[in-house]
Design an enzyme around this catalytic site. Structure first.
Site, PDB file in Angstrom:
ATOM      1  N   HIS A 375     -10.314 -13.061 -10.244  1.00 47.91           N
ATOM      2  CA  HIS A 375     -10.504 -11.620 -10.045  1.00 47.91           C
ATOM      3  C   HIS A 375      -9.370 -10.781 -10.607  1.00 47.91           C
ATOM      4  CE1 HIS A 375     -14.054 -11.493  -7.391  1.00 47.91           C
ATOM      5  NE2 HIS A 375     -13.624 -12.647  -6.919  1.00 47.91           N
ATOM      6  N   LYS A 566      -9.331   4.137  -3.957  1.00 44.63           N
ATOM      7  CA  LYS A 566      -9.162   2.698  -4.171  1.00 44.63           C
ATOM      8  C   LYS A 566      -7.736   2.338  -3.781  1.00 44.63           C
ATOM      9  CE  LYS A 566     -10.495   3.276  -8.310  1.00 44.63           C
ATOM     10  NZ  LYS A 566     -11.179   2.617  -9.428  1.00 44.63           N
ATOM     11  N   ARG A 567      -7.449   1.063  -3.776  1.00 44.42           N
ATOM     12  CA  ARG A 567      -6.090   0.615  -3.470  1.00 44.42           C
ATOM     13  C   ARG A 567      -5.095   1.314  -4.392  1.00 44.42           C
ATOM     14  NH1 ARG A 567      -3.723  -4.233  -5.525  1.00 44.42           N
ATOM     15  NH2 ARG A 567      -5.762  -4.664  -6.457  1.00 44.42           N
ATOM     16  N   LYS A 572      -3.951   1.071 -11.534  1.00 39.13           N
ATOM     17  CA  LYS A 572      -5.132   1.911 -11.285  1.00 39.13           C
ATOM     18  C   LYS A 572      -4.858   3.375 -11.637  1.00 39.13           C
ATOM     19  CE  LYS A 572      -6.946  -1.213  -7.735  1.00 39.13           C
ATOM     20  NZ  LYS A 572      -8.226  -1.596  -8.350  1.00 39.13           N
ATOM     21  N   THR A 674     -15.681  -2.240  -8.399  1.00 44.37           N
ATOM     22  CA  THR A 674     -17.011  -2.093  -7.807  1.00 44.37           C
ATOM     23  C   THR A 674     -17.222  -0.676  -7.294  1.00 44.37           C
ATOM     24  OG1 THR A 674     -16.155  -2.985  -5.715  1.00 44.37           O
ATOM     25  CG2 THR A 674     -17.309  -4.513  -7.183  1.00 44.37           C
ATOM     26  N   LYS A 678     -20.642   1.818  -7.158  1.00 45.48           N
ATOM     27  CA  LYS A 678     -21.128   2.564  -5.991  1.00 45.48           C
ATOM     28  C   LYS A 678     -21.297   4.039  -6.328  1.00 45.48           C
ATOM     29  CE  LYS A 678     -18.585  -0.720  -3.193  1.00 45.48           C
ATOM     30  NZ  LYS A 678     -17.275  -0.989  -2.580  1.00 45.48           N
TER      31      LYS A 678
END
Length: 833
Positions: A375, A566-567, A572, A674, A678
């Site tokens: 992952h 998100k985290r 990111k 993901t 969504k």
């Protein structure tokens, strides 16, 4: 003694009861029974958690019937099955999903309405089952939902952490962590299965002996043992009467405490071993910045792997005895990321030391049953463990890993004679002053399948991170693009949109998401567009009310909801989003914002407790937000919100309300994502880089319905070593003004130096995330997104087309791919009474 000569009767099954009715009358009757007789409450009121618990017990009774029939059917047919090993299962709330999948949500609503209760209020009383950190754990939860819906015999194995993902509070703009005591009020979904308790070993030493055949055997002796007690949670399929199992392990001492020491007054010493054992499952992801934290995390990983493998073998032996000739044909262990990689060596130990198999026989079984999902593309996330720690905690496992490595190096030498650099690169042991075990390599060597989770991710694994292994075993490597379950992420969390869609195309999309393609026929339908916009506005209104309740900030639903949740991690690039917010602020403040489309930027996520840079980013976001939101010039034009304590339930509220989905990670760093799926499924448009599943999302919806920016993986590699962020800043007037604002202390007047780590990271030539390099294209893409949003009909059309194109991003499709290419399971067929 009385009764000592009585003979034990053979175990028999109880006579089957008639299935419980699924009517409102029956549900109300069962609710009343549990509320009054089991929970001992007499008056129905708003007191928590008893209303919620009584509803769960009524629903669980109906699940129990189907759960038992599912297990009976699997045993009767002797199905091949999968054990899905994951250190995380981010399940969120379970009640709504259970009622939806049972098909009794309307009946339960009616039952509660009769006594003046609202099911939505009951839903709100449930705590999130936060046994995960982010996408990895939520993906595991979606996988289980889809496996049950597809009737695939897949059993999840995880850890029953006493404290899940921490609660985040924002105090003076900073993240403060508070424990998540999710079990405090009980957890009515779980069934304790003490009869399946396993013993997990730590410490001790390896001992050799010669068996009666003259074969050298090994024993792991003088160990400190811990009990693994299983708790089962039902996982219902969607309206198909299949209920699979998630088994979570809780650690307990083999003995409660030393009574002699306790009576002597040594209270702490008396319970020390008990506390040490139970600490293993005390908290999700202990801080690995310390040696104690690292050791605890390793204990968790081995505890999960050992208990789960022993449980699977226990069941096998109960059915087949010690004959393992067909074990590989009937079992598969899917390793969800590198965390459970130690399962490769543990299965070898169990087969050889406990059941007497030879090395070759055990290795054949292991390499035929283990499958590994990677992952991450970040090398630091691939689990390196000090050999010295393994020697102290898991000496027998270390022996086996070294033997695996010796034999593997021999294979490499046969293939590439004399290529010592290749051997060094591929060895399971990273040599040095403190040798380390490469757990991802152990997973690859011990598995028959290695998959990435998006097309780009899998390509980069084969060509980069694991290129040597892909050259050695090209047949092992494959791609399985992630997905999300539409039952939770559309049908349950966006009820109004789900109804609108079903009214238009029917409800087959709940089990066949490709049916959403039919929505594209209505993308230009003015009436349908109006209904679509009304649903989005209602969702934004709900989110706005929630934001005001938890932050006190009133946000305007007339603005674009620009969302990144998100985290918190540098790759990111929440920092890039922050730079854009400062850029908009600067434009409006200078009077250059007449064409700036009104926007509410919503950022949410948690930083790992030991990740100081991520915490600094949270602090800076909140400081900038405070200035923007208190400036009257920004009113009706720009707001910045940091959404605190982001979790699954928050996402269920946020993703239906989002207009623009920020998927802006540095290309080549996000495995899949993901959240992007969504948001897309719920009609949000994506602004993003060519990273992870963004690539496939853009291909699905069309380039014209996706706001693309940023360097590609290839361009980033070309820029390495000659990246000059300061030159990029100097060449861009907008960027210079943003950096000057950050440098000037405008957002931290009374906190000197606060922004220094942020601005230094942006200017750092060695910045792995290349934030500065993508600034200009990101700003330009945001201008294009704002222009599209200003054209209401165009935006609505694009929104509808995003939902219509999301069909391939269901975990139903993902699980079919796993099953077709890796697992080869037969769907469960329920046996008749």
């Amino acid at each position: 003694m009385k009764g000592e000569n009585k003979k034990l009767r053979p175990a028999t099954a109880l006579p089957a009861n008639q299935d419980l009715p699924m009517t409102a009358d029956a549900i109300l009757r069962d609710f009343s029974h549990y509320f009054g007789r089991m929970l001992g409450r007499r008056t129905v009121s708003a007191e928590a958690p008893f209303l919620y618990q009584a509803v769960v017990y009524a629903a669980r009774d109906r699940l129990m019937e189907r759960w038992g029939k599912t297990r009976d059917s699997i045993e009767a047919k002797k199905n091949r099955h999968v054990s899905y090993l994951s250190l995380e299962f981010l399940m969120g709330r379970l009640l709504r999903n259970a009622l939806l999948n049972l098909g009794i949500e309307e009946e339960t609503t009616e039952a509660l309405n009769r006594i003046g209760l609202d099911l939505e209020d009951v839903y709100e009383r449930e705590k999130d089952t936060g046994l995960g950190n982010g996408g990895l754990g939520r993906l595991a939860a979606c996988f289980l939902d889809s496996c049950a819906t597809l009737a695939l015999p897949v059993m999840g194995y995880g850890i029953r952490y006493q404290y899940g993902m921490f609660h985040q509070r924002i105090e003076n703009g900073q993240q403060v962590e508070y424990p998540d005591s999710w079990l405090r009020e009980g957890f009515p979904w779980e069934i304790e299965r003490i009869e399946y308790t396993q013993t997990v070993r730590f410490g001790g030493r390896s001992n050799t002996y010669t068996d009666i055949d003259g074969t050298t055997r090994y024993q792991w002796v003088d160990t400190h043992d811990v009990l693994a007690i299983p708790f089962d949670i039902p996982i219902p399929g969607y309206k198909n009467d299949i209920v699979n199992t998630l088994r979570l392990w809780s650690a307990s001492a083999t003995d409660g405490f030393d009574l002699e020491e306790f009576n002597a007054g040594s209270y702490a010493d008396a319970v020390a071993s008990k506390n040490a054992a139970e600490n293993i499952t005390m908290v999700l992801y202990p801080n690995a910045e310390t040696e104690n934290g690292q050791e605890l995390r390793l204990r968790q990983q081995y505890f999960l792997a050992s208990a789960s493998l022993q449980d699977t073998i226990r069941y096998w032996v109960s059915q087949h005895g010690a004959d393992f000739s067909e074990f590989a044909a009937m079992n598969c262990f899917q390793l969800n990321d590198t965390h459970p990689a130690v399962a490769v060596a543990e299965l070898m130990r169990l087969l050889m030391d406990e059941y007497g198999l030879t090395w070759d026989a055990a290795w054949d079984i292991t390499r035929s049953t283990m499958a590994y999902t990677n992952h991450t593309l970040l090398p630091e996330a691939l689990e390196l463990w000090p050999v010295s720690m393994f020697r102290r905690l898991l000496p027998r496992i270390l022996d086996i890993i070294y033997e695996i490595n010796t034999r593997f190096i021999a294979e490499i030498s046969l293939r590439w004679p004399g290529d010592n650099s290749r051997i060094q690169r591929m060895s399971l042991v990273q040599e040095g002053s403190d040798p380390m075990l490469r757990m991802a390599y152990l997973a690859i060597v011990g598995s028959y399948s290695v998959n990435g989770v998006a097309a780009l991710h899998s390509k980069l694994l084969r060509e980069g991170l694991f290129s040597d292994f892909a050259e050695f075993w090209p047949e092992k490597f494959n791609n399985k693009t992630n997905g999300v379950t539409q039952r939770r992420w559309l049908a349950a969390c966006n009820r109004e949109l789900a109804k609108l869609i079903s009214d238009k195309i029917g409800d087959d999309w709940t089990t066949d998401l490709s049916q959403l393609e039919r929505l594209s026929d209505f993308a230009d339908d003015a009436r349908f567009q109006k209904q679509w916009r009304k649903v989005k506005l209602n969702n934004k209104t709900r989110l706005a009310a929630n934001i005001e309740a938890i932050t006190g900030l009133q946000v305007s639903t007339d603005t674009m909801f620009d969302v990144q949740v998100k985290r918190i991690h540098e790759y990111k690039r929440q920092l890039l989003n922050l730079l854009h917010a400062v850029h908009l602020y600067d434009r409006i403040r200078r009077g250059d914002g007449s064409d700036v489309e009104p926007r509410t930027i919503i950022i949410g996520g948690k930083a790992a407790p030991g990740y100081s840079m991520a915490k600094n980013i949270i602090k800076c976001i909140n400081n900038v937000a405070r200035v923007i939101n208190s400036d009257p010039v920004m009113a009706g034009k720009l707001q910045l919100v940091f959404y605190p304590d982001y979790n699954v339930s928050a996402m269920e509220l946020i993703c239906p309300a989002a207009d623009l989905s920020e998927q802006i990670s540095t290309a080549g760093k996000e495995a899949s994502g993901t959240g992007n799926m969504k948001f897309m499924m719920n009609g949000a448009l994506t602004i993003g880089t060519l990273d992870g599943a963004n690539v496939e999302i853009r291909e699905a919806v069309g380039a014209e319905n996706f706001f693309l920016f940023g360097l590609t993986v290839e361009q980033i590699e070309e820029m390495r070593g000659r990246y000059e962020p300061q030159a990029i800043i100097d060449a861009d007037d907008d960027f210079k003004r943003v950096m000057n604002l950050l440098d000037s202390g405008h957002f931290n007047r009374f906190e000197p130096g606060l922004m220094d780590s942020i601005t230094q990271a942006i200017r750092e030539p060695a910045d792995l995330w290349m934030t500065a390099a993508d600034f200009r294209e990101f700003v330009d893409a945001q201008v294009a997104a704002a222009a599209a949003y200003a054209d209401t009909m165009r935006w609505t059309r694009m929104s509808i087309l995003n939902t219509a194109a999301s069909g391939q991003f269901s975990t139903d499709r993902t699980m079919r791919d796993y099953n077709d290419d890796i697992w080869h399971l037969e769907p469960v067929v329920l046996t008749k009474e």
